[in-house]
Write a protein that holds these residues in place. Structure first.
Motif, PDB file in Angstrom:
ATOM      1  N   THR A 123       0.837  -1.255   0.024  1.00  0.00           N
ATOM      2  CA  THR A 123       0.083   0.028   0.131  1.00  0.00           C
ATOM      3  C   THR A 123       0.762   1.212   0.086  1.00  0.00           C
ATOM      4  N   ARG A 124       2.086   1.417   0.935  1.00  0.00           N
ATOM      5  CA  ARG A 124       2.781   2.424   0.715  1.00  0.00           C
ATOM      6  C   ARG A 124       3.491   2.439  -0.493  1.00  0.00           C
ATOM      7  N   ARG A 125       3.760   1.369  -1.444  1.00  0.00           N
ATOM      8  CA  ARG A 125       4.254   1.721  -2.504  1.00  0.00           C
ATOM      9  C   ARG A 125       3.228   2.032  -3.517  1.00  0.00           C
ATOM     10  N   GLY A 126       2.104   2.413  -3.409  1.00  0.00           N
ATOM     11  CA  GLY A 126       1.032   2.776  -4.308  1.00  0.00           C
ATOM     12  C   GLY A 126       0.352   1.778  -4.818  1.00  0.00           C
ATOM     13  N   VAL A 127       0.110   0.461  -4.101  1.00  0.00           N
ATOM     14  CA  VAL A 127      -0.612  -0.344  -4.566  1.00  0.00           C
ATOM     15  C   VAL A 127      -1.740  -0.959  -3.513  1.00  0.00           C
ATOM     16  N   LEU A 128      -3.003  -0.660  -4.052  1.00  0.00           N
ATOM     17  CA  LEU A 128      -3.921  -0.911  -2.831  1.00  0.00           C
ATOM     18  C   LEU A 128      -4.478  -2.170  -3.230  1.00  0.00           C
ATOM     19  N   THR A 129      -4.564  -3.152  -2.151  1.00  0.00           N
ATOM     20  CA  THR A 129      -5.119  -4.588  -2.281  1.00  0.00           C
ATOM     21  C   THR A 129      -6.605  -4.565  -2.167  1.00  0.00           C
ATOM     22  N   VAL A 130      -7.397  -5.085  -2.998  1.00  0.00           N
ATOM     23  CA  VAL A 130      -8.905  -5.464  -3.058  1.00  0.00           C
ATOM     24  C   VAL A 130      -8.924  -6.566  -2.585  1.00  0.00           C
ATOM     25  N   ASN A 131      -8.380  -7.660  -3.127  1.00  0.00           N
ATOM     26  CA  ASN A 131      -8.459  -8.993  -3.025  1.00  0.00           C
ATOM     27  C   ASN A 131      -7.299  -9.477  -2.498  1.00  0.00           C
ATOM     28  N   SER A 132      -7.435 -10.117  -1.137  1.00  0.00           N
ATOM     29  CA  SER A 132      -6.276 -10.416  -0.384  1.00  0.00           C
ATOM     30  C   SER A 132      -5.670 -11.826  -0.761  1.00  0.00           C
ATOM     31  N   ASP A 133      -6.477 -12.649  -1.396  1.00  0.00           N
ATOM     32  CA  ASP A 133      -6.023 -13.739  -2.160  1.00  0.00           C
ATOM     33  C   ASP A 133      -4.879 -13.552  -3.181  1.00  0.00           C
ATOM     34  N   ALA A 134      -5.148 -12.443  -3.842  1.00  0.00           N
ATOM     35  CA  ALA A 134      -4.530 -12.362  -5.024  1.00  0.00           C
ATOM     36  C   ALA A 134      -3.028 -12.227  -4.661  1.00  0.00           C
ATOM     37  N   VAL A 187      -4.411 -12.693 -12.165  1.00  0.00           N
ATOM     38  CA  VAL A 187      -4.440 -11.330 -11.203  1.00  0.00           C
ATOM     39  C   VAL A 187      -4.654 -10.011 -12.154  1.00  0.00           C
ATOM     40  N   SER A 188      -5.215  -9.003 -11.818  1.00  0.00           N
ATOM     41  CA  SER A 188      -5.561  -7.934 -12.330  1.00  0.00           C
ATOM     42  C   SER A 188      -5.366  -6.654 -11.696  1.00  0.00           C
ATOM     43  N   ILE A 189      -4.608  -5.593 -12.285  1.00  0.00           N
ATOM     44  CA  ILE A 189      -4.239  -4.601 -11.338  1.00  0.00           C
ATOM     45  C   ILE A 189      -5.066  -3.525 -12.250  1.00  0.00           C
ATOM     46  N   ALA A 190      -5.659  -2.362 -11.467  1.00  0.00           N
ATOM     47  CA  ALA A 190      -6.478  -1.452 -12.381  1.00  0.00           C
ATOM     48  C   ALA A 190      -5.787  -0.214 -11.866  1.00  0.00           C
ATOM     49  N   MET A 191      -5.690   0.795 -12.759  1.00  0.00           N
ATOM     50  CA  MET A 191      -5.073   2.106 -12.522  1.00  0.00           C
ATOM     51  C   MET A 191      -6.187   2.951 -11.645  1.00  0.00           C
ATOM     52  N   ALA A 192      -5.696   3.763 -10.771  1.00  0.00           N
ATOM     53  CA  ALA A 192      -6.446   4.339  -9.887  1.00  0.00           C
ATOM     54  C   ALA A 192      -7.575   5.468 -10.684  1.00  0.00           C
ATOM     55  N   THR A 193      -6.976   5.759 -11.875  1.00  0.00           N
ATOM     56  CA  THR A 193      -7.738   6.727 -12.557  1.00  0.00           C
ATOM     57  C   THR A 193      -9.053   6.150 -13.267  1.00  0.00           C
ATOM     58  N   SER A 231     -13.559  -4.605  -9.129  1.00  0.00           N
ATOM     59  CA  SER A 231     -13.410  -5.838  -9.927  1.00  0.00           C
ATOM     60  C   SER A 231     -11.791  -6.465 -10.082  1.00  0.00           C
ATOM     61  N   ALA A 232     -10.907  -5.508  -9.956  1.00  0.00           N
ATOM     62  CA  ALA A 232      -9.649  -5.759 -10.070  1.00  0.00           C
ATOM     63  C   ALA A 232      -8.968  -6.283  -8.532  1.00  0.00           C
ATOM     64  N   ASP A 233      -7.881  -7.126  -8.638  1.00  0.00           N
ATOM     65  CA  ASP A 233      -7.451  -7.459  -7.524  1.00  0.00           C
ATOM     66  C   ASP A 233      -6.574  -6.277  -6.772  1.00  0.00           C
ATOM     67  N   PHE A 234      -5.787  -5.658  -7.270  1.00  0.00           N
ATOM     68  CA  PHE A 234      -5.349  -4.378  -6.867  1.00  0.00           C
ATOM     69  C   PHE A 234      -5.551  -3.326  -7.554  1.00  0.00           C
ATOM     70  N   VAL A 235      -5.124  -2.189  -7.097  1.00  0.00           N
ATOM     71  CA  VAL A 235      -5.475  -0.812  -7.520  1.00  0.00           C
ATOM     72  C   VAL A 235      -4.116   0.186  -7.659  1.00  0.00           C
ATOM     73  N   LEU A 236      -3.835   0.466  -8.649  1.00  0.00           N
ATOM     74  CA  LEU A 236      -2.388   1.094  -8.501  1.00  0.00           C
ATOM     75  C   LEU A 236      -2.627   2.515  -8.595  1.00  0.00           C
TER      76      LEU A 236
END
Lengths: 56, 805
Positions: free
Chosen positions: B478-489, B698-704, B712-717
C-alpha cells in the motif's frame, strides 16, 4: 528489610498512576497517528536553520 | 512547454500568470492555482513547495456561498459534537497527496482565530477539527479548505471506523495493564526465585502482592481470550482461545489456592507474561488489519458534500448531504455528482455512470428515469426527486461490498485456522493424556507438567503465521502505491509468467493532446481549431479538453449531437460539421499517416486532420525493463491502430504487441496464453477492460479508472508503474516468509510437546518458549513491512536534502 512493606505498596500506587496515564493518553488519541508527528519535526523550521548554517 | 508551478498541468497559450517563488519566476495555469500560491506565500509558507512530494491538485475557483448551509445548528448537530462551546467534527479531505498538504492545512487553519485545533492524518486524508462556531463559522473554514484545493466532506460517525478505533484503544489499554503488571510480577517473582534472605513472612507478603497485580491482568487484560473461548464453545468448535483460556485460568486458579494455602508454586509472573505476549500479537494484527480497511473506505467515499435543494417556493438552497431526505427536489448542476439515488423530474440528463457500470461513455436519461448517486452530470442542469439517501444508495452498497471483501479472511489464513483448530484438539488430548499418565506415575508433579504442556503447545504461532504476514505485506505494498482489493491475489501473484498491459491510460497518461494539424486550404488552421473547440464545448471526454486548451477562440456551433464511439455532429453558419474518427467524419478518405488521427469535415470535404498523441508515462520504459529483467513476458494489447501500437511497443521494448483489440479479442489472447500454461497478470485502466481484468489470473487497475472496475480488480495502482516489479518480488518474499513461519511453528510444537510431557519444561519456561515462538513468527512477518529497494526517487524531498547535506 521492613522498608519493603512500605516500598512495595508505593510501587503499586506508582503502577496505578502509570496505567491511569496510559489510559488517559489512549483516550485522547495520542496513539492514533504515529506517522505524521515524525514528519512534523522535520518540517517546521528547517529552512531557517539552514540559513543560519550558511552564515556560520 | 511551461507547466504550472502549483499543479504541474501545462500552462495554456496566452496565459500570463507569474509569481516569484524562491527567487525564480514561476508560471501558473489559472487564476485558482495562482490564488492558492499567493495565499501560501502570504502566509510565509513557501516551504510547502520545498517539502511536497507530489504536485498539488488543480484548483477550480471556489464559491464560498456553497458552504453556508453548514452553519445552521441543525446541520452542525448532524455531524459535529458540541462540548463546552467547542465543536468537534471529523472531516474527509479530498486530494491530500502528501505530508506537506497536511502541514499546509494545519498551518493555514490552525492559525485562524476560533480554531482550537486541527489534526490531519495524511495517510487517509481524515482530519479532526475543533473550533468555536461563534468566533469562526464553519462555512468560512470550509471555504478556505476548498480554496486551497482540498474539498472537505463531513463524516458522520462512520460505524466501522468507530468500531476499529474502539477495538484498537481497548487492546492498547489491555496491553498497558498486562505490560505493567508483567514487569511488577516479574520483579517479585525474581526475588522469590532467587530466594535471597527470604523469610516466610516476606514470601507470604510477596505472594499476595503478586496476586493483587495478576488479578486485573487475568480478568481485564485477558478478557478477549475468554470471550473468544466462550464464543467458540457456543459455536461448538475449537478456537485457539480455548487452550489459552484453560491455561490462563488453571495457572491463575492454582496460584490463588497456593497463595492462600501458603505452600506450593505460584505462577502469577508467568501468567502475566503470557497474557502480555499474546496481546502484542493481537495488537499488531489489529493495527495492520485496520490500516487496510481504511484505504478501502477512502475508495468508497465519493459523494459530494452538499446538494442544491429546491424549496416549495421555488427558491434553491445549498444543504449538506446528510440533511437531504426522500422526495426532496434537487438541482444537479453540470459537472457535479448526483447526491442521492432518485428519479429525473425535469430536463434530460447526460450522465457519466462509470462509477457504477465502468462504462465511460455518457448515457442519456429522460424524465422518469432512475438515477444512481455518484453519477456525474455531463450535460445541462436537471432536477431530480430523491428516492434513497445516504447508506441506502447503490454506491453505499458497493462501498460496503468492498469493505466486506476486506473483512473476509484470505484462503490461506482460513486454511491455517482449520489447521490450528485440529491442532487445538490434539493439544487438549495431549494435555489430558499427560495429566492421566503423571497422575499414575507421580501425582505431585502431574499438575505442573500438564500446565506446561497446555502453555507450551498453544498453537498461537501457527495462527499468527499467515495473517500477520499477509497484513504486513499488504501494508508495505500500500505504501508503494498499490491498494489490495482481494487479499487472496497476493498469493496468486507468485508464479506469474506473463504481464499484459493495456495502452490508453495505463502506459500512457490518458490525457491526449494535439501534435499536428493538417489543413486542406479552405479554412485556416485557427478557424478549424475554433470549429472543433465549438463542437467539443459540451463534451466532457479528455479529447475535448485537448481541443479547448489548444484553440485560440471558439466558434458558435449549434445542435451539437454526441455519437458515442464515433464523434460529434453540429451546425455552424449553415455548415453541417462532423468531428471524430476517420471512418465517421472522413469516410473513404486516406488517413494522412501513421498514428491516431481525428478528422473535421463539412458536407463535402475534410477541412482538417488532427494528429492526437497521448504521452507515455515517464516511468513506463523503466517499469517494463524491470519486468523483463525479472524474466517475465510483457504484452501490449490496445484498441488503437496497429501502427500506433507497434510504434509504442518499439519505444518501450515490448516484443509482443497487438493493435485493434476489442475487449473480446483481449480476452481471447489471455485465454490463448492460459492454454499455453501461462499465468497472466493484466494491467488496465479498468474502464473498457473490466471483463478482461476478470479473465486474467491477477489484475491491477489504474486508480484513474472507474471505481467499480477497481472493485473488480485484485489491486489498484495509485502510484507509479514501477511499483509492479517490486510487487511481484514482494509476493515471492511473502510466500517465502509464510512458509518459514508455518515450518517454524510446526517444528517448535513437535519438539516442545514431548519435552513438556516428559516433565522437562516448567510452566515459566513454557510461557517464555511459547511467547518467544509467537513473537518470532510475528517479527519475521513484520520484515515484510520494510519496503525493499526504496530508491532515492521514492524518498520525500526533505529526506533527500537531509541525506545530501
Amino acid at each position: 528489610m521492613e522498608s519493603i512493606f512500605v516500598l512495595v505498596p508505593v510501587s503499586i500506587v506508582l503502577l496505578a498512576v502509570a496505567i491511569w496515564l496510559f489510559f488517559w493518553a489512549t483516550k485522547h488519541g495520542q496513539f492514533d497517528d504515529l506517522d505524521s508527528p515524525a514528519w512534523r519535526i522535520l518540517r517546521d523550521d528547517a529552512p531557517a536553520r539552514r540559513k543560519e548554517r550558511e552564515h556560520d | 512547454m511551461n507547466n504550472c508551478f502549483h499543479c504541474g498541468e501545462p500552462v495554456p497559450k496566452g496565459e500570463q500568470r507569474w509569481l516569484e517563488i524562491d527567487g525564480e519566476r514561476r508560471p501558473f495555469c489559472c487564476a485558482g492555482c495562482e490564488a492558492v500560491s499567493k495565499l501560501i506565500l502570504a502566509a510565509g509558507m513557501d516551504d510547502f513547495y520545498r517539502f511536497r512530494t507530489e504536485l498539488s491538485p488543480r484548483v477550480e475557483p471556489a464559491d464560498p456561498a456553497r458552504w453556508q448551509a453548514f452553519d445552521s445548528p441543525d446541520v452542525l448537530a448532524s455531524f459535529a459534537r458540541l462540548d463546552g462551546g467547542v465543536y468537534e467534527a471529523s472531516l474527509q479531505l479530498d486530494d491530500i497527496r502528501c505530508a506537506a498538504c497536511g502541514w499546509l492545512i494545519e498551518k493555514t487553519l490552525g492559525e485562524r482565530d476560533g480554531v482550537c485545533d486541527i489534526r490531519l492524518n495524511p495517510v487517509n486524508g481524515r482530519a479532526v477539527l475543533r473550533w468555536r462556531q461563534d468566533e469562526v463559522p464553519l462555512s468560512s473554514l470550509f471555504a478556505s479548505l476548498d480554496a486551497l484545493g482540498f474539498r472537505p466532506r463531513p463524516l458522520d460517525g462512520d460505524a466501522t471506523e468507530a468500531r476499529d478505533e474502539h477495538e484498537r484503544h481497548g487492546l492498547l489499554r489491555r496491553l498497558a495493564v498486562a505490560g505493567f503488571g508483567m514487569m511488577q510480577a516479574m520483579m517479585y517473582g525474581i526475588a522469590m526465585y532467587l530466594g535471597i534472605d527470604m523469610s516466610a513472612e516476606f514470601e507470604h507478603f510477596f505472594r499476595h502482592v503478586s496476586l493483587l497485580i495478576a488479578t486485573p491482568v487475568v480478568f481485564y487484560a485477558a478478557a478477549p481470550f475468554f470471550r473468544g473461548a466462550l464464543r467458540a464453545a457456543r459455536g461448538r468448535t475449537l478456537g485457539m482461545d480455548v487452550p489459552l483460556s484453560i491455561a490462563i485460568l488453571i495457572a491463575y486458579g492454582a496460584s490463588v489456592v497456593n497463595a492462600f494455602r501458603g505452600s506450593g508454586e505460584v505462577y502469577f509472573d508467568s501468567v502475566s507474561m503470557f497474557v502480555f505476549f499474546l496481546l502484542i500479537g493481537r495488537y499488531v494484527e489489529a493495527v495492520a488489519r485496520h490500516r487496510v480497511s481504511d484505504s478501502a473506505r477512502a475508495l468508497g467515499a465519493s459523494l459530494p458534500a452538499s446538494a442544491t435543494r429546491i424549496r416549495a417556493d421555488g427558491e434553491s438552497e445549498d444543504v449538506p448531504l446528510a440533511s437531504l431526505s426522500n422526495d426532496d427536489i434537487v438541482l444537479v448542476t453540470r459537472g457535479s455528482a448526483v447526491p442521492a439515488d432518485g428519479v429525473i423530474v425535469e430536463g434530460a440528463a447526460e450522465l457519466d455512470e462509470s462509477l457504477l457500470t465502468g462504462e465511460a461513455h455518457g448515457v442519456l436519461r429522460k424524465p422518469g428515469d432512475a438515477l444512481a448517486a455518484g453519477a456525474i452530470n455531463l450535460g445541462a442542469p436537471f432536477r431530480m426527486r430523491v428516492v434513497r439517501t445516504g447508506n441506502d444508495t447503490l454506491i453505499a452498497g458497493i462501498a460496503r461490498l468492498l469493505d466486506r471483501a476486506q473483512a473476509s479472511r484470505p484462503r490461506l489464513a482460513r486454511y491455517a485456522d482449520r489447521l490450528a483448530r485440529r491442532f487445538v484438539a490434539a493439544v487438549l488430548l495431549a494435555a489430558g493424556v499427560t495429566a492421566l499418565a503423571w497422575a499414575y506415575l507421580d501425582p505431585a508433579q502431574a499438575f505442573e507438567i500438564t500446565l506446561s504442556v497446555l502453555i507450551v503447545t498453544c498453537p498461537c504461532a501457527l495462527g499468527l503465521a499467515v495473517p500477520v504476514a499477509l497484513t504486513a505485506a499488504t501494508n508495505a505494498i500500500t505504501r508503494r502505491g498499490v491498494l489490495t482489493v482481494n487479499s487472496d491475489a497476493l498469493e496468486q501473484l507468485e508464479g506469474i509468467t506473463d504481464v499484459v498491459f493495456d495502452k490508453t491510460g495505463t502506459l500512457t497518461v490518458g490525457k491526449p493532446s494535439i501534435r499536428r494539424i493538417l489543413i486542406n486550404g479552405a479554412v485556416s488552421e485557427d478557424d478549424c481549431l475554433a470549429l472543433a473547440a465549438g463542437l467539443e464545448m459540451e463534451a466532457n471526454h479528455p479529447l475535448a479538453r485537448a481541443f479547448l486548451e489548444r484553440a485560440p477562440k471558439r466558434a458558435v456551433v449549434s445542435k451539437v449531437e454526441q455519437l458515442p464511439g464515433e464523434g460529434l455532429r453540429g451546425e455552424h453558419e449553415g455548415m453541417n460539421l462532423r468531428l471524430g474518427r476517420p471512418e465517421f467524419a472522413a469516410a473513404g478518405e486516406a488517413v494522412p499517416g501513421e498514428g491516431s488521427w481525428i478528422a473535421l469535415a463539412d458536407d463535402n470535404r475534410v477541412l482538417a486532420w488532427f494528429e492526437v498523441v497521448d504521452a507515455l508515462r515517464e516511468e513506463a520504459a523503466h517499469a517494463i525493463a524491470e519486468l523483463h529483467a525479472a524474466g517475465l513476458r510483457v504484452h501490449l494489447l490496445s484498441g488503437d491502430s496497429e501502427d500506433t501500437v507497434a510504434a509504442i511497443a518499439r519505444r518501450l521494448g515490448i516484443r509482443h504487441a497487438r493493435g485493434r483489440q476489442r475487449p473480446e479479442d483481449k480476452l481471447a489472447v489471455i485465454e490463448a496464453l492460459h492454454a499455453e500454461g501461462a499465468r497472466v497478470l493484466m494491467i488496465g485502466d479498468g474502464i473498457n477492460d473490466a471483463p478482461v481484468l476478470g479473465g486474467a489470473d491477477v489484475s491491477i487497475a489504474m486508480a484513474t479508472g472507474a471505481e467499480l472496475a477497481q472493485a473488480s480488480a485484485d489491486f489498484v495502482l495509485t502510484g507509479s508503474l514501477r511499483a509492479i516489479a517490486p510487487l511481484l518480488e514482494h509476493a515471492r518474499r511473502t510466500r517465502r516468509i509464510m512458509r518459514q513461519n508455518l515450518a517454524w511453528a510446526f517444528s517448535y510444537n513437535m519438539l516442545a510437546v514431548p519435552l513438556a510431557a516428559a516433565g522437562l519444561v516448567t510452566p515459566w519456561m513454557a510461557a517464555i518458549g511459547m511467547s518467544a515462538s509467537s513473537l518470532l513468527v510475528t517479527l519475521n512477518a513484520l520484515r515484510l513491512n520494510r519496503v525493499r529497494d526504496a530508491t532515492d526517487r521514492d524518498l520525500p524531498e526533505t529526506l533527500r536534502e537531509l541525506r545530501s547535506s
